[in-house]
Motif scaffolding. Structure first.
Motif, mmCIF file in Angstrom:
data_model
loop_
_atom_site.group_PDB
_atom_site.id
_atom_site.type_symbol
_atom_site.label_atom_id
_atom_site.label_comp_id
_atom_site.label_asym_id
_atom_site.label_seq_id
_atom_site.Cartn_x
_atom_site.Cartn_y
_atom_site.Cartn_z
ATOM 1 N N TRP B 143 0.839 -1.200 0.000
ATOM 2 C CA TRP B 143 0.000 0.000 0.000
ATOM 3 C C TRP B 143 0.872 1.246 0.000
ATOM 4 C CZ3 TRP B 143 -0.975 4.348 2.836
ATOM 5 C CH2 TRP B 143 -2.195 4.995 2.578
ATOM 6 N N ILE B 146 2.500 1.850 -3.408
ATOM 7 C CA ILE B 146 1.554 2.321 -4.426
ATOM 8 C C ILE B 146 1.113 3.750 -4.143
ATOM 9 C CG2 ILE B 146 -0.774 1.972 -5.328
ATOM 10 C CD1 ILE B 146 -0.305 -1.028 -4.971
ATOM 11 N N ASN B 147 0.936 4.067 -2.871
ATOM 12 C CA ASN B 147 0.337 5.358 -2.551
ATOM 13 C C ASN B 147 1.329 6.482 -2.332
ATOM 14 O OD1 ASN B 147 -2.777 5.213 -2.213
ATOM 15 N ND2 ASN B 147 -1.957 3.267 -1.517
ATOM 16 N N ALA B 155 2.988 8.288 -11.865
ATOM 17 C CA ALA B 155 1.734 7.710 -12.329
ATOM 18 C C ALA B 155 1.932 6.331 -12.948
ATOM 19 C CB ALA B 155 1.082 8.641 -13.336
ATOM 20 N N GLN B 156 3.091 6.090 -13.563
ATOM 21 C CA GLN B 156 3.292 4.807 -14.219
ATOM 22 C C GLN B 156 3.714 3.724 -13.235
ATOM 23 O OE1 GLN B 156 2.321 4.306 -17.156
ATOM 24 N NE2 GLN B 156 1.883 6.461 -17.474
ATOM 25 N N ALA B 157 4.151 4.174 -12.033
ATOM 26 C CA ALA B 157 4.553 3.245 -10.979
ATOM 27 C C ALA B 157 5.584 2.234 -11.477
ATOM 28 C CB ALA B 157 3.354 2.516 -10.383
ATOM 29 N N THR B 158 6.458 2.696 -12.359
ATOM 30 C CA THR B 158 7.529 1.825 -12.855
ATOM 31 C C THR B 158 8.850 2.570 -12.746
ATOM 32 O OG1 THR B 158 5.965 1.028 -14.472
ATOM 33 C CG2 THR B 158 8.241 0.377 -14.774
ATOM 34 N N SER B 160 12.827 2.258 -13.788
ATOM 35 C CA SER B 160 13.882 1.501 -14.454
ATOM 36 C C SER B 160 15.135 1.569 -13.605
ATOM 37 C CB SER B 160 14.178 2.086 -15.829
ATOM 38 O OG SER B 160 13.035 2.026 -16.610
ATOM 39 N N THR B 161 15.898 0.488 -13.627
ATOM 40 C CA THR B 161 17.143 0.510 -12.869
ATOM 41 C C THR B 161 18.175 1.288 -13.674
ATOM 42 O OG1 THR B 161 17.774 -1.558 -13.899
ATOM 43 C CG2 THR B 161 16.725 -1.693 -11.760
ATOM 44 N N GLN B 249 15.126 -5.351 -14.248
ATOM 45 C CA GLN B 249 15.614 -4.085 -14.797
ATOM 46 C C GLN B 249 14.567 -2.986 -14.845
ATOM 47 O OE1 GLN B 249 17.403 -5.380 -18.457
ATOM 48 N NE2 GLN B 249 18.575 -6.874 -17.304
ATOM 49 N N ALA B 250 13.385 -3.269 -14.353
ATOM 50 C CA ALA B 250 12.354 -2.244 -14.195
ATOM 51 C C ALA B 250 11.444 -2.775 -13.095
ATOM 52 C CB ALA B 250 11.567 -2.031 -15.476
ATOM 53 N N THR B 252 8.079 -2.710 -10.648
ATOM 54 C CA THR B 252 6.714 -2.260 -10.400
ATOM 55 C C THR B 252 6.209 -2.986 -9.145
ATOM 56 O OG1 THR B 252 5.552 -3.992 -11.590
ATOM 57 C CG2 THR B 252 6.362 -2.179 -12.900
ATOM 58 N N PRO B 253 5.221 -2.399 -8.450
ATOM 59 C CA PRO B 253 4.730 -3.049 -7.224
ATOM 60 C C PRO B 253 4.193 -4.458 -7.473
ATOM 61 C CG PRO B 253 3.842 -0.833 -7.432
ATOM 62 C CD PRO B 253 4.578 -1.110 -8.688
ATOM 63 N N GLU B 254 3.642 -4.722 -8.659
ATOM 64 C CA GLU B 254 3.044 -6.041 -8.909
ATOM 65 C C GLU B 254 4.068 -7.163 -8.847
ATOM 66 O OE1 GLU B 254 2.614 -3.553 -11.243
ATOM 67 O OE2 GLU B 254 0.524 -3.471 -11.894
ATOM 68 N N GLN B 255 5.345 -6.811 -9.085
ATOM 69 C CA GLN B 255 6.358 -7.863 -9.072
ATOM 70 C C GLN B 255 6.601 -8.415 -7.674
ATOM 71 O OE1 GLN B 255 9.469 -5.637 -10.748
ATOM 72 N NE2 GLN B 255 8.826 -5.960 -12.855
#
Lengths: 415, 357
Positions: B143, B146-147, B155-158, B160-161, B249-250, B252-255
């Motif tokens: 949480w 994401i927040n 906004a993209q929540a991604t 990159s390394t 290498q990128a 995101t929270p879903e990972q």
């Protein structure tokens, strides 16, 4: 013995097919990799979507291919897991795929750097990064339909034009609490300032099967219009909860992910009047869908249940492949065979005013704009079908592009 | 016969306490290590980057978790969150200009700090209640990421390394990424093996088996539970950073979602609780088997022998995978490591029947 005979017959049949295949299409095949989630999160969407893609490609193959080249598909399940998606991607790339479609935001986000490096076209229609519309930063990524930002601005524009204006209204954005759910916030906040309306966002926890606490907050806010932003099972819960909390269906507007199935699950005529953003026409009327029915579904070559043909997500699948095939056609005409990732990309960037014979709004992709204008329309559930209320249009693209530029800049800085 | 014991006489404590006292074991490990080092030259880039690399990194993660769950007996259902903290910390640190080597340390420390915070719950609760506390960690960390756009990357929540170097080698080529992951996994493996034979490890085992009995014999459960959370979260955090830089290498929270936590627990359980080789086998089973099954079935399906719908086709691997998990648990409840152990013990005295433990 019987099974053995059957097996032998199968082998013979397969061999006949293979021989027949080589006879009808003498040129080398083009490989598209559709590596999607069939088993985990997006199943209800991706099975219809993928069926549309397969049926359209079958139609192309049945009617002579792309300038004589048949299209081969590599279809794998990724279960929405990045590591499985990347494995499938690496494998497909080795097999010579020039285009990938993951249809999964986590997987495509993990793959962005790789497709840019490997020069493989990745289409991210209605998923993935919105800032990939910035063609100079993301040369090999094509959102090719309205991004979530464009969808939000179009819905706001609809309220402004057709539902009594935006000024001094209270708008509630009820969204799933994930990056996807929060994506429309910046553009709506910008619009709230410009148009002078109140905006409040209400997040509900993923996966959205339980939203009652959120909606009692929404009721207390007394919104004039509610924009719901979720996907999958959460959407029908949102609609049901909204109606239960005294919000008139007419004042509910949804992101693109609301389909015939959701309406059936909400049940009866409760959903009549609910509006949604639409990127592709639904129903069987469009000429392409009619062609699929005659050439693919009726001879029994369809990839799935015939009842799905013409459903919202099926048609979105058809539209993505229609654009991809058009790009491949332009690329082969211009640069000749064999098609590579790079020539296919340039084929995409040559697409101008392509509407798949009335299936979708005319889309024009350029080296700078990979979104294609952000067109769409608003349609309303009438108890049977989604009935379009407006013509294809786009709205407030300057705000959308401001966001695109900002995030693309962030991506460039991060490297 | 194969693991010949004759002629092995331990006359010194050092040789008796060696990691691999039996020559055959040592040779097998040396051979495997040699293969692992030679892998970039033996395997195609597909198998190197899509199989070996994620397998090694997830093994390191499973090893970190098995230290906590298997050795110290503290259940943790939010280990993906620990890795997420490490991954995000390392990316933000390197973006701020900190060298990658230090960023790895920072990632471990941050994960250990926050991991200990939630691990403190273990001082009061046990078993299923601890599962709830660690689940809370999973959701709170997700949480927060994401927040807070400053963490997730807008906004993209991604994120990159950035391009980094590790020990003066730029982390660009497949080989460099692979060797970094291999080095980390070997380090974690040796560390866990050494912890298990040290006084620290025995204290953890004492706490696992009965914490008040441990305190009777002079092992402070409070200290050792916290140390277990600290060590395990530190290793998990660094593994998260290695996963982010060497594989995704990128980020995101879903990972690092809840399902990843469950996968990690499954790796530890299927492999065998507290076993080092079990972490390797479990990670391979949970991570690679679904991929192998999917590809196998797709290969069979292209011959078109049986007309089945694509939807069913994509679900068959799941059914087989589920059946295999149940099969392993039924056949050997102690996991894949025990199956390996049985085979080893069989060959220890082969061609005779009776095994010695």
């Amino acid at each position: 013995m019987k099974t053995l005979l059957k097996g032998l017959a199968g082998v013979a049949g397969a061999m006949a097919l293979a021989v027949g295949g080589t006879a009808s299409a003498d040129k080398e095949p083009i490989k598209f990799a559709l590596l999607q989630d069939f088993t985990a999160v997006y199943t209800f969407v991706s099975s219809e979507y993928n069926q549309g893609q397969q049926d359209y490609l079958r139609l192309i193959n049945e009617t002579g291919g792309v300038e004589g080249h048949p299209i081969e598909t590599i279809i794998r399940d990724t279960a929405n897991e990045p590591q499985r998606g990347l494995e499938a991607y690496n494998r497909a790339r080795r097999e010579g795929a020039v285009l990938v479609d993951f249809f999964s935001t986590p997987v495509s986000r993990a793959a962005v750097n790789r497709v840019l490096r490997d020069e493989v076209v990745m289409i991210t229609a209605l998923h993935g990064r919105g800032d990939a519309s910035h063609g100079e930063t993301f040369p090999f990524v094509f959102p090719m339909m309205a991004t979530y930002w464009s969808q939000a601005t179009l819905l706001a524009d609809y309220i402004d034009r057709h539902q009594g204006g935006l000024a001094n209204k209270r708008i509630a954005l009820v969204h799933i609490d994930s990056p996807f759910g929060r994506e429309p916030l910046p553009v709506l906040q910008e619009l709230a300032q410009q148009k002078g309306f109140q905006l409040r966002s209400f997040g509900y926890p993923s996966p959205g099967t339980e939203q009652s606490a959120t909606w009692s907050d929404v009721r207390r806010y007394r919104p004039d219009h509610v924009i719901i932003w979720g996907a999958g099972g959460g959407q029908q819960v949102s609609v049901r909860e909204a109606i239960r909390n005294g919000i008139r269906p007419q004042n509910i507007l949804s992101v693109v992910w609301l389909s015939e199935t959701d309406a059936r699950n909400v049940g009866g005529n409760h959903m009549n009047g609910v509006k949604r953003f639409e990127a592709v026409a639904s129903g069987r009327e469009p000429a392409v869908i009619q062609d699929i029915l005659t050439h693919v579904v009726e001879p029994g070559l369809g990839a799935g249940p015939a009842a799905n043909v013409g459903s919202s997500y099926y048609n979105i699948g058809v539209a993505t492949m229609a654009v991809a095939v058009e790009a491949a056609r332009l690329a082969i005409r211009e640069f000749g065979a064999p098609l590579t990732g790079d020539t296919l990309r340039r084929g995409f960037e040559m697409i101008e005013g392509f509407d798949a014979r009335g299936l979708m709004p005319p889309v024009t992709l350029t080296a700078t704009d990979h979104q294609g204008g952000g067109y769409g329309r608003v349609s309303q559930w009438n108890g049977q079908t989604w009935e379009p209320l407006t013509d294809w249009s786009n709205a407030f693209q300057e705000i959308v592009w401001h966001e695109i530029e900002k995030d693309a800049q962030g991506f460039r800085d991060g490297r | 016969m194969f693991y010949r014991l004759s002629g092995i006489h331990h006359t010194r404590y050092e040789s008796a306490r060696a990691l691999w006292p039996v020559t055959a074991d040592r040779r097998i490990v040396q051979g495997l290590l040699l293969l692992a080092v030679a892998a970039p030259f033996l395997l195609s880039d597909l198998y190197l980057t899509s199989y070996m690399l994620p397998w090694l990194i997830w093994t390191a993660a499973a090893l970190s978790l098995t230290l906590l769950m298997g050795v110290a007996g503290q259940l943790h259902f939010g280990f993906a969150a620990v890795m997420a903290i490490g991954a995000y910390t390392s990316i933000h640190l390197t973006r701020a200009g900190v060298p990658f080597e230090l960023a790895l340390l920072g990632a471990g420390l941050m994960a250990a700090l926050i991991g200990c915070l939630f691990g403190a719950a273990a001082l009061r609760v046990k078993g299923l209640y601890l599962v709830m506390a660690t689940l809370a960690m999973q959701y709170l960390v997700e949480w927060t990421i994401i927040n807070v756009p400053a963490i997730s990357g807008g906004a993209q929540a991604t994120l990159s390394t950035p391009d980094v170097t590790f020990l003066f080698i730029p982390l660009q080529s497949d080989g460099a990424l692979y060797y970094t992951a291999l080095l980390w996994t070997v380090v974690v493996t040796l560390l866990i093996m050494n912890i298990k034979r040290s006084s620290f490890g025995r204290a953890l085992v004492a706490v696992r088996d009965k914490d008040f009995a441990a305190s009777v014999i002079g092992v402070n459960p409070l200290k050792y539970k916290l140390l277990a959370f600290f060590a395990s979260s530190f290793l998990g955090g660094v593994t998260g950073a290695v996963l982010a830089f060497c594989y995704y290498q990128a980020v995101t929270p879903e990972q690092f979602g809840f399902n990843v936590s469950i996968q990690l627990v499954a790796m530890v359980l299927v492999g065998g609780l507290g076993s080092v080789i079990g972490a390797y086998l479990g990670a391979g089973f949970v991570l690679l088997l679904p991929i192998v099954l999917t590809n196998l079935l797709a290969f069979v399906a292209q011959f078109d022998l049986i007309p089945i719908s694509f939807n069913l086709l994509s679900h068959i691997p799941l059914m087989v995978y589920g059946a295999l998990i149940i099969g392993v648990i039924l056949f050997e409840p102690l996991g894949l490591a025990k199956i390996y152990d049985n085979i080893r013990k069989y060959f220890l005295v082969w061609p005779f029947r009776h095994t010695q433990s």
